[in-house]
Design a protein around this motif. Structure first.
Motif, short mmCIF file in Angstrom:
data_model
loop_
_atom_site.label_atom_id
_atom_site.label_comp_id
_atom_site.label_asym_id
_atom_site.label_seq_id
_atom_site.Cartn_x
_atom_site.Cartn_y
_atom_site.Cartn_z
N GLY A 178 0.81 -1.21 0.00
CA GLY A 178 0.00 0.00 0.00
C GLY A 178 0.84 1.26 0.00
O GLY A 178 0.50 2.24 -0.67
N PHE A 179 1.95 1.24 0.73
CA PHE A 179 2.85 2.39 0.74
C PHE A 179 3.38 2.67 -0.66
O PHE A 179 3.45 3.82 -1.11
CB PHE A 179 4.00 2.14 1.70
N VAL A 180 3.78 1.60 -1.37
CA VAL A 180 4.30 1.76 -2.73
C VAL A 180 3.22 2.28 -3.66
O VAL A 180 3.44 3.20 -4.46
CB VAL A 180 4.88 0.43 -3.24
N VAL A 181 2.03 1.68 -3.56
CA VAL A 181 0.95 2.06 -4.47
C VAL A 181 0.55 3.52 -4.27
O VAL A 181 0.27 4.25 -5.22
CB VAL A 181 -0.27 1.13 -4.25
N ILE A 182 0.55 3.99 -3.03
CA ILE A 182 0.03 5.34 -2.75
C ILE A 182 1.11 6.41 -2.84
O ILE A 182 0.87 7.50 -3.37
CB ILE A 182 -0.63 5.36 -1.35
N LEU A 183 2.32 6.12 -2.36
CA LEU A 183 3.30 7.18 -2.16
C LEU A 183 4.59 7.06 -2.98
O LEU A 183 5.14 8.07 -3.41
CB LEU A 183 3.68 7.27 -0.66
N ALA A 184 5.10 5.85 -3.17
CA ALA A 184 6.45 5.70 -3.72
C ALA A 184 6.53 6.17 -5.17
O ALA A 184 5.78 5.68 -6.01
CB ALA A 184 6.90 4.24 -3.62
N PRO A 185 7.43 7.10 -5.50
CA PRO A 185 7.62 7.50 -6.89
C PRO A 185 8.30 6.39 -7.69
O PRO A 185 9.06 5.58 -7.15
CB PRO A 185 8.53 8.75 -6.79
N THR A 186 8.03 6.37 -9.00
CA THR A 186 8.65 5.36 -9.86
C THR A 186 10.16 5.48 -9.85
O THR A 186 10.88 4.47 -9.84
CB THR A 186 8.11 5.51 -11.29
N ALA A 187 10.67 6.72 -9.83
CA ALA A 187 12.13 6.92 -9.84
C ALA A 187 12.77 6.31 -8.60
O ALA A 187 13.89 5.78 -8.66
CB ALA A 187 12.45 8.41 -9.92
N THR A 188 12.09 6.36 -7.46
CA THR A 188 12.63 5.76 -6.23
C THR A 188 12.75 4.25 -6.37
O THR A 188 13.75 3.65 -5.96
CB THR A 188 11.73 6.11 -5.04
N ALA B 125 0.22 6.71 -13.13
CA ALA B 125 1.49 6.88 -12.42
C ALA B 125 1.63 5.87 -11.29
O ALA B 125 2.72 5.31 -11.07
CB ALA B 125 1.59 8.30 -11.88
N ARG B 126 0.54 5.62 -10.57
CA ARG B 126 0.60 4.64 -9.49
C ARG B 126 0.78 3.23 -10.04
O ARG B 126 1.49 2.41 -9.44
CB ARG B 126 -0.68 4.71 -8.65
N LEU B 127 0.16 2.94 -11.17
CA LEU B 127 0.32 1.62 -11.77
C LEU B 127 1.76 1.40 -12.23
O LEU B 127 2.29 0.29 -12.14
CB LEU B 127 -0.64 1.44 -12.94
N ASN B 128 2.39 2.44 -12.74
CA ASN B 128 3.80 2.32 -13.12
C ASN B 128 4.65 1.93 -11.92
O ASN B 128 5.57 1.13 -12.04
CB ASN B 128 4.29 3.64 -13.73
N ALA B 129 4.34 2.51 -10.76
CA ALA B 129 5.06 2.14 -9.54
C ALA B 129 4.79 0.68 -9.18
O ALA B 129 5.70 -0.04 -8.74
CB ALA B 129 4.66 3.05 -8.39
N VAL B 130 3.56 0.23 -9.38
CA VAL B 130 3.22 -1.16 -9.08
C VAL B 130 3.99 -2.12 -9.98
O VAL B 130 4.50 -3.15 -9.54
CB VAL B 130 1.70 -1.39 -9.23
N TRP B 131 4.10 -1.76 -11.28
CA TRP B 131 4.84 -2.64 -12.20
C TRP B 131 6.31 -2.74 -11.78
O TRP B 131 6.89 -3.82 -11.85
CB TRP B 131 4.75 -2.12 -13.64
#
Length: 217
Positions: A27-37, A110-116
């Motif tokens: 959930g933290f990744v889906v909501i907050l984490a930027p793809t670059a991180t 953008a959030r889906l990109n982080a999920v991938w």
């Protein structure tokens, strides 16, 4: 009676705790984490893997993780379908409602990109574990067999099996299994040599668990 209920009510099942931690991490990744991180995190993990396992083994891990990611999410069109459904440019018209829908789709994309990227990191970590399994499985099998033989010998000798040892060994082995299942999505680089170390501890605890199973005469 009241004391017994209070004791059982205060216990926390480790699987539920693991599920809660895993859900919090994702959930933290889906909501907050930027793809670059996440990209930088994957790079740090790959660099650590190369430094501790060598270029050849790190290359094998890269190829294995990439293949699993491709077969699971790319060839099944999961990523392309989700990208199409969340594409903000597919919203036509300049009405306030359509503009809001386009902005929402942009955020979702953008959030889906982080999920991938999280999935890619998870497959990469799973590949690190898989590389050690051909060595770990025989060791674990030998430990279980040794524990079983030890249990048979103690049974023939009418020796006492410690329920305390059995309980702690069971909890230790279960905790290591849950930790291993969580390793793919832990938000920090993990030295690859942690995997064989943890598998060795798992073999020892599994040996004690089997050896201390309560005997029935």
């Amino acid at each position: 009676m009241a004391g017994g209920n209070g004791k059982s009510g205060g216990r926390r099942h480790p699987v539920l705790l693991w599920v809660a931690l895993l859900a919090f991490d994702i959930g933290f990744v889906v909501i907050l984490a930027p793809t670059a991180t996440l990209q930088r995190f994957l790079h740090d993990q790959q660099t650590l893997t190369v430094a501790m396992t060598g270029t050849s083994a790190a290359r094998e891990i890269d190829l294995m993780g990439a293949r699993w990611f491709r077969d699971t999410l790319i060839r099944t069109d999961a990523i392309s379908d989700m990208q199409r459904w969340t594409d903000p440019h597919r919203v036509s018209g300049g009405t306030p409602f359509n503009e809001t829908v386009a902005r929402v789709r942009g955020v979702l994309q953008a959030r889906l990109n982080a999920v991938w990227w999280l999935f890619y990191v998870a497959f990469y970590r799973a590949a690190v574990i898989a590389v050690w399994l051909p060595y770990a499985i025989p060791v674990l099998a030998a430990a279980l067999w040794d524990g079983w033989i030890r249990r048979r010998i103690s049974k023939w000798r009418f020796e006492f099996s410690s329920p305390m040892r059995h309980r702690y060994a069971s909890r230790g082995a279960g905790g290591l299994v849950l930790l291993a299942a969580m390793i793919p999505v832990l938000p920090l680089p993990i030295p690859p040599l942690v995997i064989p170390f943890a598998l060795g501890i798992l073999a020892v605890t599994a040996r004690f668990w089997v050896a201390s199973i309560q005997k029935r005469v």
